[in-house]
Design a protein around this motif. Structure first.
Motif, mmCIF file in Angstrom:
data_model
loop_
_atom_site.group_PDB
_atom_site.id
_atom_site.type_symbol
_atom_site.label_atom_id
_atom_site.label_comp_id
_atom_site.label_asym_id
_atom_site.label_seq_id
_atom_site.Cartn_x
_atom_site.Cartn_y
_atom_site.Cartn_z
ATOM 1 N N PRO A 91 -142.550 13.482 -106.996
ATOM 2 C CA PRO A 91 -141.172 12.983 -106.914
ATOM 3 C C PRO A 91 -141.093 11.489 -106.614
ATOM 4 N N HIS B 14 -144.496 21.086 -106.450
ATOM 5 C CA HIS B 14 -143.074 21.373 -106.573
ATOM 6 C C HIS B 14 -142.760 21.822 -107.996
ATOM 7 N N ALA C 7 -128.373 15.518 -104.474
ATOM 8 C CA ALA C 7 -129.717 15.069 -104.826
ATOM 9 C C ALA C 7 -129.784 13.553 -104.926
ATOM 10 N N ALA D 270 -138.301 21.394 -103.611
ATOM 11 C CA ALA D 270 -138.042 19.972 -103.850
ATOM 12 C C ALA D 270 -136.662 19.592 -103.330
ATOM 13 N N PHE E 82 -129.492 21.025 -110.202
ATOM 14 C CA PHE E 82 -129.847 20.230 -109.041
ATOM 15 C C PHE E 82 -128.676 20.175 -108.068
ATOM 16 N N GLN F 278 -133.167 22.578 -115.344
ATOM 17 C CA GLN F 278 -131.826 22.315 -114.852
ATOM 18 C C GLN F 278 -130.790 23.266 -115.443
ATOM 19 N N PHE G 153 -139.259 21.382 -110.726
ATOM 20 C CA PHE G 153 -137.929 20.819 -110.976
ATOM 21 C C PHE G 153 -137.254 21.653 -112.064
ATOM 22 N N ASP H 6 -137.078 18.199 -116.358
ATOM 23 C CA ASP H 6 -137.544 19.546 -116.044
ATOM 24 C C ASP H 6 -139.066 19.566 -115.887
ATOM 25 N N PRO I 156 -134.730 14.414 -111.752
ATOM 26 C CA PRO I 156 -135.927 14.399 -112.594
ATOM 27 C C PRO I 156 -135.760 15.205 -113.874
ATOM 28 N N ARG J 248 -133.080 11.071 -117.286
ATOM 29 C CA ARG J 248 -133.633 11.661 -116.073
ATOM 30 C C ARG J 248 -135.064 11.175 -115.838
ATOM 31 N N CYS K 223 -134.476 17.685 -104.467
ATOM 32 C CA CYS K 223 -133.421 17.592 -105.482
ATOM 33 C C CYS K 223 -132.699 18.917 -105.678
ATOM 34 N N HIS K 224 -133.291 20.024 -105.223
ATOM 35 C CA HIS K 224 -132.640 21.337 -105.301
ATOM 36 C C HIS K 224 -131.934 21.723 -103.999
#
Length: 296
Positions: A253, A33, A47, A76, A43, A38, A35, A53, A51, A8, A78-79
């Motif tokens: 990001p 942000h 996405a 973010a 995610f 996970q 991350f 965590d 990334p 990641r 990715c979420h």
């Protein structure tokens, strides 16, 4: 690093420098942000990046190291539209964080109320095709009307080459608008370049458009000490002092190939806001008006 994080993306330095500039007490990092983690907050299946965590403990440790007091945590991409990780971080902040959500246009009023109770104060519309698959302008306008009763604002992320296309959309938004990273202008053009002139025209079109004078690491191709960024952006801060915000963009990001030093980013602040009054507006007064108006 645990096995579940292998492969990641790491886009932030684990050892940022301590900045020479000391932000004034009460300063707000108004664009950052989280991350994951996970295992707790997966995610999105859509996405565009995965990334490592970067949870609230790391964010708040960075806040303290850099000398800030509060954070505005932006959901973010990715979420996706599951804001659980951002809400979790706000809860862990002991009142020192607020947030900007990303929502499905079909969201109900009860869910908007829940997000407000959780500390959200705005909604973000992303037009970067490399990050999102669909950006339905008409449905975004509908959402912007529905958040007005909450006192929220809209955050818009786009690149300079589509600003002209977005002007009617931005004009139709009935609540205050915050533009991420100044619409990503080409700062090498300088303060009087085409991109910055177009952006100033947007700011002049209505007095409730704000912007984040952020991300020299993304916008200045020459890199540190970010002289092109400073030269292009300082006049913007001086000319629109009541409508500018600043943030780290941590954990940066998609910056894995050019990871910035957060301490060096903070040291850009006095170069774009050269007086104590400008720095107070940029770091305290302006973000507090948007995110903690009840304390003003």
């Amino acid at each position: 690093m645990s096995d579940d994080q292998a492969g990641r993306i790491l886009s932030w330095t684990l050892n940022p420098s301590k900045p020479a500039f000391a932000p004034p007490p009460g300063a707000v990092d108004a664009h950052c942000h989280v991350f994951g983690p996970q295992a707790q907050f997966p995610f999105s299946a859509r996405a565009k990046y995965l990334p490592r965590d970067a949870g609230p403990e790391a964010l708040f440790a960075l806040r303290d190291r850099l000398g800030f007091t509060r954070n505005v945590i932006v959901q973010a991409s990715c979420h996706g539209t599951d804001n659980a990780a951002t809400l979790h971080a706000i809860t862990r902040s002991n009142g020192r964080a607020r947030g900007v959500a990303v929502v499905d246009p079909a969201i109900g009023d009860a869910e908007l109320d829940r997000l407000h109770e959780g500390g959200m104060r705005g909604v973000r519309f992303n037009f970067l095709k490399r990050l999102v698959d669909d950006a339905p302008k008409d449905r975004f306008i509908e959402v912007s009307h529905r958040i007005a009763r909450l006192g929220w604002h809209v955050v818009v992320y786009f690149e300079a080459d589509i600003l002209a296309e977005l002007r009617p959309f931005l004009a139709a938004i009935p609540v205050p608008v915050v533009i991420d990273h100044m619409g990503r202008p080409d700062v090498s053009q300088g303060p009087d370049g085409a991109d910055m002139r177009a952006f100033r025209a947007l700011l002049d079109s209505r007095d409730d458009i704000w912007t984040k004078v952020t991300c020299p690491d993304r916008l200045d191709a020459k890199g540190p000490p970010y002289d092109d960024f400073v030269r292009a952006v300082r006049p913007l801060v001086e000319d629109y002092p009541d409508r500018v915000l600043w943030g780290t963009d941590w954990p940066h990001p998609n910056m894995q190939d050019a990871i910035p030093d957060d301490g060096a980013l903070v040291d850009v602040i006095p170069r774009i806001a050269p007086t104590a009054e400008l720095r107070r507006k940029l770091l305290i007064d302006n973000p507090m008006r948007l995110y903690w108006p009840e304390e003003m």
